[in-house]
Scaffold this active site. Structure first.
Site, PDB file in Angstrom:
ATOM      1  N   LYS A   1       0.844  -1.188   0.000  1.00 16.54           N
ATOM      2  CA  LYS A   1       0.000   0.000   0.000  1.00 16.54           C
ATOM      3  C   LYS A   1       0.880   1.239   0.000  1.00 16.54           C
ATOM      4  O   LYS A   1       1.707   1.434   0.878  1.00 16.54           O
ATOM      5  CB  LYS A   1      -0.924   0.052   1.222  1.00 16.54           C
ATOM      6  CG  LYS A   1      -2.012   1.124   1.070  1.00 16.54           C
ATOM      7  CD  LYS A   1      -2.645   1.562   2.373  1.00 16.54           C
ATOM      8  CE  LYS A   1      -1.895   2.661   3.061  1.00 16.54           C
ATOM      9  NZ  LYS A   1      -1.949   3.988   2.347  1.00 16.54           N
TER      10      LYS A   1
ATOM     11  N   GLU B   1       9.172   0.764  11.319  1.00 22.27           N
ATOM     12  CA  GLU B   1      10.189   1.826  11.293  1.00 22.27           C
ATOM     13  C   GLU B   1       9.430   3.123  11.492  1.00 22.27           C
ATOM     14  O   GLU B   1       8.701   3.573  10.606  1.00 22.27           O
ATOM     15  CB  GLU B   1      10.960   1.799   9.975  1.00 22.27           C
ATOM     16  CG  GLU B   1      12.261   2.588  10.040  1.00 22.27           C
ATOM     17  CD  GLU B   1      12.116   3.990   9.504  1.00 22.27           C
ATOM     18  OE1 GLU B   1      11.998   4.912  10.340  1.00 22.27           O
ATOM     19  OE2 GLU B   1      12.101   4.172   8.281  1.00 22.27           O
TER      20      GLU B   1
ATOM     21  N   CYS C   1      12.587  10.899   9.093  1.00 20.60           N
ATOM     22  CA  CYS C   1      12.333  10.348  10.422  1.00 20.60           C
ATOM     23  C   CYS C   1      13.564  10.433  11.308  1.00 20.60           C
ATOM     24  O   CYS C   1      13.451  10.519  12.532  1.00 20.60           O
ATOM     25  CB  CYS C   1      11.854   8.904  10.312  1.00 20.60           C
ATOM     26  SG  CYS C   1      12.963   7.843   9.362  1.00 20.60           S
TER      27      CYS C   1
ATOM     28  N   GLU D   1       7.931  15.238  17.119  1.00 17.57           N
ATOM     29  CA  GLU D   1       8.498  15.154  15.779  1.00 17.57           C
ATOM     30  C   GLU D   1       7.774  16.146  14.871  1.00 17.57           C
ATOM     31  O   GLU D   1       6.603  15.960  14.534  1.00 17.57           O
ATOM     32  CB  GLU D   1       8.360  13.728  15.229  1.00 17.57           C
ATOM     33  CG  GLU D   1       9.065  13.536  13.909  1.00 17.57           C
ATOM     34  CD  GLU D   1       8.970  12.104  13.405  1.00 17.57           C
ATOM     35  OE1 GLU D   1       9.910  11.649  12.741  1.00 17.57           O
ATOM     36  OE2 GLU D   1       7.937  11.439  13.666  1.00 17.57           O
TER      37      GLU D   1
END
Length: 543
Positions: free
Chosen positions: A234, A310, A344, A441
């Site tokens: 996906k 992850e 990230c 973040e």
């Protein structure tokens, strides 16, 4: 062009590649970028952001779902728009997959694995197909890069010279592994012959993010195919185009029907259906920590499928007092602002020793003001737009939180122009550990600079986060480097470099930055089952 691609074939092998390239005046040629006055350079190089956008040199040919080797419409017939982040305008309408389409894709993958030729080929035959795929990627490098830039907003030079070549490199890396996955013969305490077999896990569900669509495709598809699995992938709804394009090339290389199925769709529908599907044997997800928790829960509640994650990060970048300040400024700038800050593992918490703090802040401000922001198709542009309006607004919200909480806004802090999702390179100093910009973040071009006094203090503060994906260390003292690399709780530590992502280097996080590792030999373990086979021996000559 070919020579440049060879230089960049190991992604970020020179960790300052992108920033040095953009800061070299001899390379800022073509278009308006080379003619910017020194006055403009002192207040961001932003002229390109307000010009008419360049027409991308590529056409969109694949917008349907890829199921059982064929491009097909979604079962519902619905589509969704994928947008150009330079303008917010529609690039194309893409088929919107949901639960029924995931079911169709899983059925195709299950049949391809249970009955098809892929897991029954010799490993060498599988490797040959992956090698041919890598050759096709190189042949179509420029079209793939243009699609990635158009759909994502990252600089074309970054996509064409670094990321697409790395896609080919990763596929060759995994092609090389396909015929080197070995089992073991284990000695037993008695007359038994014991084999340990490594078998493909079956149908792998994979969910990739929007910040590095092609590289995350390679990190997941490469090892899964090398091990002999079938896949339902996906894509992120923001960036569906490049995966469809390269998957077409993979079938041209000889991949059998049904082995790789690609569904474009949204997380709450297609993503949730894939994570909870009872006939999927494994899920690999890259994205936010909050979404990763949902994926893990859905996998557990369904058939307890194995999961690798992850996830997010808030990586510390530690500048010691013995560092060359000019080099440290450039490296820290690269570590945070690369890919519009949408990484990230970005070095989003810059810890600077108090002895060099003031100098570092001033020089970081000067570097940010020289950063070239604009149309990512323009030569020399370092920073394109953020991915979409949602991310754009989130970043501006965090900038406001930084100001409101008392951090010092050194430079930036606002949008650029009135069209598209461009944000000024932003720096905060005097940041405190409890501030939202220090804890959360942000995933954007916002650098937070902290002051510290000694090694023990910075170790404690750097580790005081729920994340543990990566960290950077800048020092000329070997003892300091060794102390920090062992004390920092993160999956990757870069010393005097940052964002070095070789195909063989494992990547993943501690704590809430994820589970498992991608790339390198460790990634193969994600897609293999271990089976012990025990057979009695009669009158063996030896044990």
């Amino acid at each position: 062009m070919a020579a440049a691609r060879r230089v960049a074939s190991s992604l970020f092998s020179r960790c300052l590649y992108a920033s040095r390239r953009a800061s070299n005046p001899s390379l800022l040629r073509g278009g308006r970028a080379s003619g910017l006055s020194s006055g403009i350079l002192q207040r961001f190089s932003t002229a390109a952001a307000v010009e008419e956008p360049i027409t991308p040199p590529v056409q969109v040919n694949y917008t349907q779902l890829l199921i059982n080797g064929q491009f097909v419409d979604s079962a519902s017939g619905r589509t969704f728009p994928t947008l150009d982040p330079r303008t917010g305008e529609v690039i194309a309408h893409v088929a919107e997959g949901d639960t029924e389409d995931i079911n169709r894709a899983v059925i195709a993958a299950r049949k391809a694995f249970d009955e098809g030729p892929w897991p029954r080929m010799t490993a060498y035959e599988r490797s040959c197909i992956l090698y041919r795929f890598a050759d096709l990627i190189e042949k179509h490098n420029d079209e793939i890069a243009a699609l990635e830039t158009w759909d994502n907003g990252k600089p074309y030079e970054q996509a064409a010279l670094v990321e697409v070549p790395m896609l080919a490199r990763l596929m060759r890396y995994y092609a090389g592994w396909a015929d080197k996955i070995h089992g073991l013969i284990v000695p037993a305490d008695g007359p038994h012959h014991v084999q340990v077999l490594h078998e493909p896990i079956g149908v792998a569900g994979q969910i990739i993010p929007w910040n590095f669509p092609l590289l995350m495709y390679a990190w997941k598809v490469g090892p899964a195919l090398a091990c002999g699995n079938a896949i339902v992938l996906k894509t992120a709804e923001q960036t569906p185009l490049s995966a469809l394009y390269v998957s077409k090339l993979l079938h041209e290389a000889g991949l059998p029907e049904g082995v790789l199925n690609v569904i474009s769709g949204f997380g709450p529908t297609a993503g949730a259906a894939l994570a909870s599907h009872m006939d999927v044997d494994k899920i690999a997800f890259t994205g936010s920590t909050d979404t990763g928790k949902i994926v893990l829960e859905l996998a557990a509640r369904s058939n307890l499928k194995t999961v690798t994650l992850e996830l997010g990060g808030k990586s510390p970048m530690i500048i010691m007092d013995d560092a060359d300040v000019d080099q440290a400024v450039e490296l820290s700038h690269f570590a945070l602002f690369f890919n519009q800050g949408q990484c990230c593992c970005a070095g989003s918490r810059t810890f600077v020793h108090e002895r060099v703090y003031d100098e570092f802040v001033e020089k970081s401000k000067a570097r940010a003001l020289k950063r070239v922001v604009g149309d990512p198709f323009k030569r020399g542009v370092e920073q394109g737009p953020q991915i979409d309006e949602e991310q754009f607004n989130k970043i501006l919200h965090y900038i406001k939180l930084g100001v409101d909480s008392g951090a010092n806004l050194v430079t930036g802090g606002d949008r650029i122009g009135s069209k598209g999702y461009y944000i000024q390179p932003t720096i905060f100093s005097d940041v405190k550990d409890a501030m939202p910009i220090a804890q959360d973040e942000i995933f954007g071009p916002v650098q937070s600079i902290f002051k510290f006094k000694d090694l023990n203090e910075v170790i404690q503060r750097a580790n005081a986060t729920r994340y543990g994906l990566a960290a950077g260390v800048f020092t000329n003292n070997l003892d300091t480097a060794n102390t920090l690399t062992r004390a920092l709780r993160a999956g990757t530590i870069w010393i005097n470099c940052f964002d070095v992502f070789d195909a063989a280097i494992p990547f993943g996080g501690y704590k809430m930055s994820g589970q498992g590792r991608e790339k390198g030999i460790d990634s193969l373990k994600n897609y293999l089952q271990v089976k012990a086979v025990v057979t009695p021996l009669k009158n063996p000559a030896w044990l």
